[in-house]
Design a protein around this motif. Structure first.
Motif, PDB file in Angstrom:
ATOM      1  N   MET A  95       0.839  -1.196   0.000  1.00 53.84           N
ATOM      2  CA  MET A  95       0.000   0.000   0.000  1.00 53.84           C
ATOM      3  C   MET A  95       0.876   1.249   0.000  1.00 53.84           C
ATOM      4  O   MET A  95       1.868   1.316   0.725  1.00 53.84           O
ATOM      5  CB  MET A  95      -0.907  -0.089   1.224  1.00 53.84           C
ATOM      6  CG  MET A  95      -0.925   1.118   2.100  1.00 53.84           C
ATOM      7  SD  MET A  95      -2.289   1.097   3.297  1.00 53.84           S
ATOM      8  CE  MET A  95      -3.702   0.907   2.299  1.00 53.84           C
ATOM      9  N   ASN A  96       0.544   2.202  -0.853  1.00 49.35           N
ATOM     10  CA  ASN A  96       1.312   3.444  -0.943  1.00 49.35           C
ATOM     11  C   ASN A  96       0.442   4.620  -0.518  1.00 49.35           C
ATOM     12  O   ASN A  96      -0.694   4.746  -0.986  1.00 49.35           O
ATOM     13  CB  ASN A  96       1.773   3.680  -2.389  1.00 49.35           C
ATOM     14  CG  ASN A  96       2.676   2.567  -2.884  1.00 49.35           C
ATOM     15  OD1 ASN A  96       3.559   2.107  -2.153  1.00 49.35           O
ATOM     16  ND2 ASN A  96       2.463   2.112  -4.108  1.00 49.35           N
ATOM     17  N   ILE A  97       0.999   5.465   0.350  1.00 50.12           N
ATOM     18  CA  ILE A  97       0.205   6.612   0.820  1.00 50.12           C
ATOM     19  C   ILE A  97       1.019   7.903   0.771  1.00 50.12           C
ATOM     20  O   ILE A  97       2.252   7.876   0.773  1.00 50.12           O
ATOM     21  CB  ILE A  97      -0.299   6.409   2.266  1.00 50.12           C
ATOM     22  CG1 ILE A  97       0.883   6.360   3.246  1.00 50.12           C
ATOM     23  CG2 ILE A  97      -1.145   5.156   2.381  1.00 50.12           C
ATOM     24  CD1 ILE A  97       0.472   6.575   4.689  1.00 50.12           C
ATOM     25  N   ILE A  98       0.303   9.009   0.751  1.00 46.94           N
ATOM     26  CA  ILE A  98       0.929  10.331   0.878  1.00 46.94           C
ATOM     27  C   ILE A  98       0.487  10.922   2.212  1.00 46.94           C
ATOM     28  O   ILE A  98      -0.697  10.850   2.550  1.00 46.94           O
ATOM     29  CB  ILE A  98       0.469  11.279  -0.254  1.00 46.94           C
ATOM     30  CG1 ILE A  98       0.968  10.774  -1.609  1.00 46.94           C
ATOM     31  CG2 ILE A  98       0.968  12.696  -0.002  1.00 46.94           C
ATOM     32  CD1 ILE A  98       0.422  11.585  -2.791  1.00 46.94           C
ATOM     33  N   LEU A  99       1.444  11.468   2.985  1.00 44.97           N
ATOM     34  CA  LEU A  99       1.084  12.256   4.157  1.00 44.97           C
ATOM     35  C   LEU A  99       1.204  13.718   3.768  1.00 44.97           C
ATOM     36  O   LEU A  99       2.289  14.177   3.402  1.00 44.97           O
ATOM     37  CB  LEU A  99       2.031  11.959   5.329  1.00 44.97           C
ATOM     38  CG  LEU A  99       1.863  10.622   6.038  1.00 44.97           C
ATOM     39  CD1 LEU A  99       2.830  10.536   7.221  1.00 44.97           C
ATOM     40  CD2 LEU A  99       0.431  10.424   6.529  1.00 44.97           C
ATOM     41  N   MET A 100       0.090  14.413   3.816  1.00 50.92           N
ATOM     42  CA  MET A 100       0.077  15.829   3.418  1.00 50.92           C
ATOM     43  C   MET A 100      -0.220  16.703   4.616  1.00 50.92           C
ATOM     44  O   MET A 100      -0.925  16.289   5.523  1.00 50.92           O
ATOM     45  CB  MET A 100      -1.048  16.049   2.406  1.00 50.92           C
ATOM     46  CG  MET A 100      -0.596  16.192   0.997  1.00 50.92           C
ATOM     47  SD  MET A 100      -1.981  16.764  -0.006  1.00 50.92           S
ATOM     48  CE  MET A 100      -1.878  18.515   0.299  1.00 50.92           C
ATOM     49  N   ALA A 138       4.129   3.344 -13.999  1.00 50.41           N
ATOM     50  CA  ALA A 138       5.133   2.675 -14.831  1.00 50.41           C
ATOM     51  C   ALA A 138       5.557   1.334 -14.235  1.00 50.41           C
ATOM     52  O   ALA A 138       6.047   0.451 -14.939  1.00 50.41           O
ATOM     53  CB  ALA A 138       6.350   3.577 -14.998  1.00 50.41           C
ATOM     54  N   THR A 139       5.364   1.163 -12.906  1.00 46.73           N
ATOM     55  CA  THR A 139       5.704  -0.127 -12.284  1.00 46.73           C
ATOM     56  C   THR A 139       4.435  -0.851 -11.823  1.00 46.73           C
ATOM     57  O   THR A 139       4.482  -1.688 -10.912  1.00 46.73           O
ATOM     58  CB  THR A 139       6.662   0.068 -11.088  1.00 46.73           C
ATOM     59  OG1 THR A 139       6.074   1.024 -10.201  1.00 46.73           O
ATOM     60  CG2 THR A 139       8.028   0.541 -11.536  1.00 46.73           C
ATOM     61  N   GLY A 140       3.311  -0.479 -12.421  1.00 48.80           N
ATOM     62  CA  GLY A 140       2.053  -1.160 -12.099  1.00 48.80           C
ATOM     63  C   GLY A 140       1.533  -0.853 -10.710  1.00 48.80           C
ATOM     64  O   GLY A 140       0.728  -1.599 -10.152  1.00 48.80           O
ATOM     65  N   GLN A 141       1.979   0.264 -10.123  1.00 48.73           N
ATOM     66  CA  GLN A 141       1.525   0.610  -8.772  1.00 48.73           C
ATOM     67  C   GLN A 141       0.589   1.810  -8.807  1.00 48.73           C
ATOM     68  O   GLN A 141       0.399   2.439  -9.845  1.00 48.73           O
ATOM     69  CB  GLN A 141       2.721   0.965  -7.893  1.00 48.73           C
ATOM     70  CG  GLN A 141       3.736  -0.138  -7.726  1.00 48.73           C
ATOM     71  CD  GLN A 141       4.799   0.291  -6.743  1.00 48.73           C
ATOM     72  OE1 GLN A 141       4.554   0.353  -5.550  1.00 48.73           O
ATOM     73  NE2 GLN A 141       5.978   0.600  -7.259  1.00 48.73           N
ATOM     74  N   GLY A 142       0.054   2.136  -7.659  1.00 47.26           N
ATOM     75  CA  GLY A 142      -0.799   3.321  -7.552  1.00 47.26           C
ATOM     76  C   GLY A 142      -0.775   3.822  -6.129  1.00 47.26           C
ATOM     77  O   GLY A 142      -0.010   3.321  -5.297  1.00 47.26           O
ATOM     78  N   LEU A 143      -1.627   4.807  -5.852  1.00 44.02           N
ATOM     79  CA  LEU A 143      -1.754   5.330  -4.502  1.00 44.02           C
ATOM     80  C   LEU A 143      -3.013   4.756  -3.875  1.00 44.02           C
ATOM     81  O   LEU A 143      -4.029   4.599  -4.552  1.00 44.02           O
ATOM     82  CB  LEU A 143      -1.880   6.856  -4.536  1.00 44.02           C
ATOM     83  CG  LEU A 143      -0.602   7.635  -4.808  1.00 44.02           C
ATOM     84  CD1 LEU A 143      -0.938   9.097  -5.101  1.00 44.02           C
ATOM     85  CD2 LEU A 143       0.357   7.545  -3.622  1.00 44.02           C
TER      86      LEU A 143
END
Ligand code: AMP
Length: 217
Positions: free
Chosen positions: A1-6, A101-106
């Motif tokens: 899982m990929n996340i952004i902390l804003m 480009a590496t098949g990932q997302g957020l």
């Protein structure tokens, strides 16, 4: 899982990111830390960015996108926490492309909400352990009297050169002008989650955990 902390400077992104690294084995990608490392090790890029950072302005998109691209190509882990990146719409577009480009997302973009007054007092009182990154505050969590970090025992406390009122004013303006439009950008993608960043550290940790548990279902 990929996340952004804003969130604006002082919202607690770094503190929360470190907790996620410790508890979930995620990888923290902080462009601020990468730039400070470049500055401290005296690289050409470090020299270019030193003055911009000291003023609290944003480094060029090209430089920070390059740093993130390199990390995404070389680092692996149980998901990424983007901390302090993206800060502009161009960076957000680039991140989307790099992940795709590496098949990932957020999976989620977590906005930590805090008011400006709390930020000024948090930032001007802030110091960190140079070894493990533990964050101290002169009023709410002073450095231990024995001069040793309570987390790792090192005696290497640091204050950031840009943690002063002048730079903070510029950093806040940069945030509102260039970074806050990303709130709408990610809301429109159905990724935005808001948490109250003003509570106790443990309360904020629990709120973020809830978001991650929901997003991973
Ligand atoms: P931070 O540690 O995230 O507060 O970042 C410290 C400083 O590094 C910022 O005030 C900017 O000068 C620079 N910086 C960090 N990340 C970025 C980014 N994504 N885009 C532009 N400048 C950045």
């Amino acid at each position: 899982m990929n996340i952004i902390l804003m969130g604006p400077p002082g919202a607690g992104k770094g503190t929360q990111a470190r907790h996620l690294v410790d508890t979930r084995g995620m990888v923290q990608l902080s462009t601020g830390d990468m730039l400070r490392e470049a500055k401290d090790s005296g690289t050409e890029m470090g020299r270019v960015v030193a003055d911009v950072m000291a003023r609290g302005a944003l480094v060029t998109d090209e430089i920070v996108i390059g740093l993130i691209r390199e990390k995404l190509e070389t680092v692996q882990g149980n998901g990424f926490i983007f901390d302090g990146f993206p800060r502009t719409l161009a960076q957000a577009d680039a991140l989307g492309d790099l992940l795709a480009a590496t098949g990932q997302g957020l999976d989620a973009v977590i906005e930590m909400e805090v008011d400006d007054e709390a930020l000024v007092s948090r930032i001007t009182a802030r110091s960190t352990c140079g070894n493990c990154g533990e964050v101290y505050n002169d009023i709410t969590k002073p450095q231990p009297e024995d001069g040793k970090c309570s987390n790792c025992g090192a005696s290497d406390f640091k204050r950031r050169a840009d943690d002063n009122e002048d730079s903070l004013r510029t950093r806040l303006m940069e945030y509102y002008k260039k970074t806050s439009p990303l709130i709408g950008y990610y809301y429109a993608k159905g990724l935005l989650e808001k948490v109250d960043g003003l509570g106790e550290i443990a309360q904020v940790q629990a709120a973020i955990s809830k978001v991650l548990d929901k997003s991973s279902i």
